[in-house]
Design an enzyme around this catalytic site. Structure first.
Site, PDB file in Angstrom:
ATOM      1  N   LYS A 298     -42.299 100.993 -18.959  1.00 16.18           N
ATOM      2  CA  LYS A 298     -41.013 101.495 -19.545  1.00 16.18           C
ATOM      3  C   LYS A 298     -40.547 102.918 -19.091  1.00 16.18           C
ATOM      4  CE  LYS A 298     -39.017  98.042 -22.080  1.00 16.18           C
ATOM      5  NZ  LYS A 298     -40.102  96.954 -21.449  1.00 16.18           N
TER       6      LYS A 298
ATOM      7  N   LYS B  60     -43.902  88.190 -14.207  1.00 16.80           N
ATOM      8  CA  LYS B  60     -43.694  87.333 -15.173  1.00 16.80           C
ATOM      9  C   LYS B  60     -42.258  86.957 -15.258  1.00 16.80           C
ATOM     10  CE  LYS B  60     -43.126  90.183 -18.878  1.00 16.80           C
ATOM     11  NZ  LYS B  60     -43.077  90.521 -20.157  1.00 16.80           N
TER      12      LYS B  60
ATOM     13  N   LYS C 189     -36.750  88.682 -19.450  1.00 13.96           N
ATOM     14  CA  LYS C 189     -35.296  88.673 -19.646  1.00 13.96           C
ATOM     15  C   LYS C 189     -34.730  89.943 -18.685  1.00 13.96           C
ATOM     16  CE  LYS C 189     -36.153  87.839 -24.355  1.00 13.96           C
ATOM     17  NZ  LYS C 189     -36.799  88.823 -25.414  1.00 13.96           N
TER      18      LYS C 189
HETATM   19  P1  TYM Z   1     -40.900  89.880 -26.070  1.00 13.67           P
HETATM   20  O1  TYM Z   1     -39.611  89.688 -26.708  1.00 13.67           O
HETATM   21  O2  TYM Z   1     -40.942  90.596 -24.832  1.00 13.67           O
HETATM   22  O3  TYM Z   1     -41.644  88.409 -25.932  1.00 13.67           O
HETATM   23  C1  TYM Z   1     -41.651  87.606 -26.955  1.00 13.67           C
HETATM   24  C2  TYM Z   1     -43.146  86.689 -26.665  1.00 13.67           C
HETATM   25  O4  TYM Z   1     -43.003  85.883 -25.573  1.00 13.67           O
HETATM   26  C3  TYM Z   1     -43.812  86.237 -24.708  1.00 13.67           C
HETATM   27  N1  TYM Z   1     -43.421  86.298 -23.335  1.00 13.67           N
HETATM   28  C4  TYM Z   1     -44.333  85.470 -22.359  1.00 13.67           C
HETATM   29  N2  TYM Z   1     -45.318  84.846 -22.540  1.00 13.67           N
HETATM   30  C5  TYM Z   1     -45.657  84.120 -21.299  1.00 13.67           C
HETATM   31  N3  TYM Z   1     -45.241  84.256 -20.249  1.00 13.67           N
HETATM   32  C6  TYM Z   1     -44.018  85.198 -19.860  1.00 13.67           C
HETATM   33  N4  TYM Z   1     -43.314  85.219 -18.836  1.00 13.67           N
HETATM   34  C7  TYM Z   1     -43.455  85.753 -21.176  1.00 13.67           C
HETATM   35  N5  TYM Z   1     -42.491  86.468 -21.394  1.00 13.67           N
HETATM   36  C8  TYM Z   1     -42.541  86.764 -22.597  1.00 13.67           C
HETATM   37  C9  TYM Z   1     -44.394  87.511 -25.408  1.00 13.67           C
HETATM   38  O5  TYM Z   1     -45.961  87.638 -24.965  1.00 13.67           O
HETATM   39  C10 TYM Z   1     -44.285  87.509 -26.729  1.00 13.67           C
HETATM   40  O6  TYM Z   1     -45.356  86.923 -27.550  1.00 13.67           O
HETATM   41  N6  TYM Z   1     -43.520  93.114 -28.433  1.00 13.67           N
HETATM   42  C11 TYM Z   1     -42.969  92.067 -28.343  1.00 13.67           C
HETATM   43  C12 TYM Z   1     -42.220  91.962 -29.816  1.00 13.67           C
HETATM   44  C13 TYM Z   1     -43.096  91.947 -31.116  1.00 13.67           C
HETATM   45  C14 TYM Z   1     -44.140  91.245 -31.638  1.00 13.67           C
HETATM   46  C15 TYM Z   1     -44.306  92.075 -32.823  1.00 13.67           C
HETATM   47  C16 TYM Z   1     -44.835  90.232 -31.305  1.00 13.67           C
HETATM   48  C17 TYM Z   1     -42.499  92.881 -31.843  1.00 13.67           C
HETATM   49  N7  TYM Z   1     -43.439  93.127 -32.931  1.00 13.67           N
HETATM   50  C18 TYM Z   1     -45.663  91.462 -33.981  1.00 13.67           C
HETATM   51  C19 TYM Z   1     -45.915  89.741 -32.161  1.00 13.67           C
HETATM   52  C20 TYM Z   1     -46.261  90.537 -33.348  1.00 13.67           C
HETATM   53  C21 TYM Z   1     -42.211  91.776 -27.337  1.00 13.67           C
HETATM   54  O7  TYM Z   1     -41.549  92.538 -26.659  1.00 13.67           O
HETATM   55  O8  TYM Z   1     -42.054  90.467 -27.104  1.00 13.67           O
END
Ligand code: TYM
Length: 343
Positions: A123, A206, A209
């Site tokens: 980041k 990967k 967004k």
């Molecule tokens: P975020 O919003 O980036 O993504 C949400 C979920 O989608 C999964 N993901 C993927 N899995 C496989 N391939 C990909 N290309 C891919 N892109 C995204 C992420 O692994 C995630 O599971 N920090 C987290 C949000 C969060 C969270 C939590 C998750 C905040 N608090 C507590 C679990 C428990 C995040 O930024 O996810």
């Protein structure tokens, strides 16, 4: 007798927590890494699935970023098959107890370990003009989300593995510090096999967004948009010798095909590749058709739900109430463990 039995079953069910940031519409990476597991888990676990709007402030701080996107993600949760009667679906900022636990965890989180976190390093490279404290303490907020409900399982994609490791660290440290066995050790979870990483369409890394235009296929995308993006996916000049190892860009296209297409389709193009007869244009055309078909039920349901404001508000209110109840209990107990007294 039956009631006693049911009571014991309910007590034995493990608690599950996970969330997704509302920084844009949900894509196939979110679906296969997280959402698909949420849906599979909702019948047999105590599930809390939320929309991580506090977390999104680390990169998207304005009201315009939040409004709309929070609703969109809630709609997409429902459209994908989450049932608010089975799982608690809520918005993170509706449960400010999370912020209090975050504060407590931050008191025992060390700068060194936070700075070493890969997502922090990524980041600060991506937004050098805004290296805020929220980015540094992102893993403690995430730990607070998880342990506020004392969860043991966390369905996430591969990119969240390190955050889960840190959550266990913070959990254990709290227990040691206060000489209690209060917080469990939550584990990252994926049904069946290893955690997944769905690749993007632009050749490297990967699906995400914010990984550049055309990289992600969204659940709400219209067929024409999907077709355009898939046809532009990065490929190479093709194999020159039979059974050649696939380079990353080609492996990515095959991986995408493995999640949305039938086994026969996948095997056909694999054979074409191995015999150097593959035409990537044909493969991409087929991939687009399969992706359009795969996303169709989501697309329709999303449209339908977006116009049902009353239902969406009802779901959010219900979730808020249930999540708050669980979070308030934890905060009461944590305050007591830490030694706060009310006079
Ligand atoms: P975020 O919003 O980036 O993504 C949400 C979920 O989608 C999964 N993901 C993927 N899995 C496989 N391939 C990909 N290309 C891919 N892109 C995204 C992420 O692994 C995630 O599971 N920090 C987290 C949000 C969060 C969270 C939590 C998750 C905040 N608090 C507590 C679990 C428990 C995040 O930024 O996810």
């Amino acid at each position: 007798m039956l009631l006693v039995f049911l009571y014991h079953i309910l007590k034995l069910m493990e608690t599950v927590v996970s969330g997704i940031r509302p920084t844009g519409n949900l894509h196939l990476g979110n679906y296969f890494g997280a959402l698909k597991n949420f849906i599979n888990m909702q019948n047999e676990h105590h599930c809390y699935f939320f929309i991580a709007d506090y977390h999104s402030l680390t990169t998207h701080p304005t009201p315009q970023d939040l409004h709309g996107n929070v609703k969109q993600v809630l709609v997409e949760y429902l459209a994908a098959g989450l049932d608010p009667e089975k799982a608690t679906l809520y918005i993170q900022s509706d449960v400010p107890e999370t912020a209090e636990l975050y504060l407590f965890l931050n008191m025992n989180a060390y700068i060194g370990e936070l700075e070493r976190c890969t997502s922090f390093k990524d980041k600060i490279r991506q937004q050098p003009q805004n290296v805020n404290a929220g980015l540094l303490t992102y893993p403690t907020l995430m730990a607070a989300d998880i342990i506020i409900h004392r969860a043991t399982k966390v369905p996430v994609g591969k990119d969240q593995e390190q955050h889960l490791e840190m959550t266990r660290q913070f959990s254990n440290r709290f227990n040691r510090m206060y000489n209690v066995e209060y917080f469990p050790e939550p584990q990252a979870f994926n049904f069946g096999q290893n955690l997944v990483k769905i690749p993007g369409l632009n050749g490297t890394g990967k699906m995400g967004k914010s990984e550049g235009e055309g990289n992600a296929i969204f659940l709400a995308d219209e067929p024409e948009a999907i077709r355009k993006k898939v046809m532009k996916a990065v490929t190479d000049g093709g194999p020159t010798v039979p059974n050649q190892e696939k380079p990353e860009v080609i492996q990515n296209i095959f991986q995408l095909m493995s999640v949305v297409s039938s086994k026969e389709t996948y095997d056909y193009f694999d054979e074409m590749y191995n015999t150097c007869q593959i035409r990537y244009g044909d493969m991409k055309k087929q991939l687009a058709v399969d992706m359009i078909q795969f996303t169709e039920p989501f697309r329709e349901k999303i449209k339908e739900l977006l116009s049902d404001e009353a239902y969406i508000s009802k779901v959010a209110r219900m979730g808020k109430e249930k999540a708050q109840e669980s979070a308030a209990k934890t905060i009461r107990e944590v305050r007591e463990i830490i030694g706060f007294k009310s006079f």
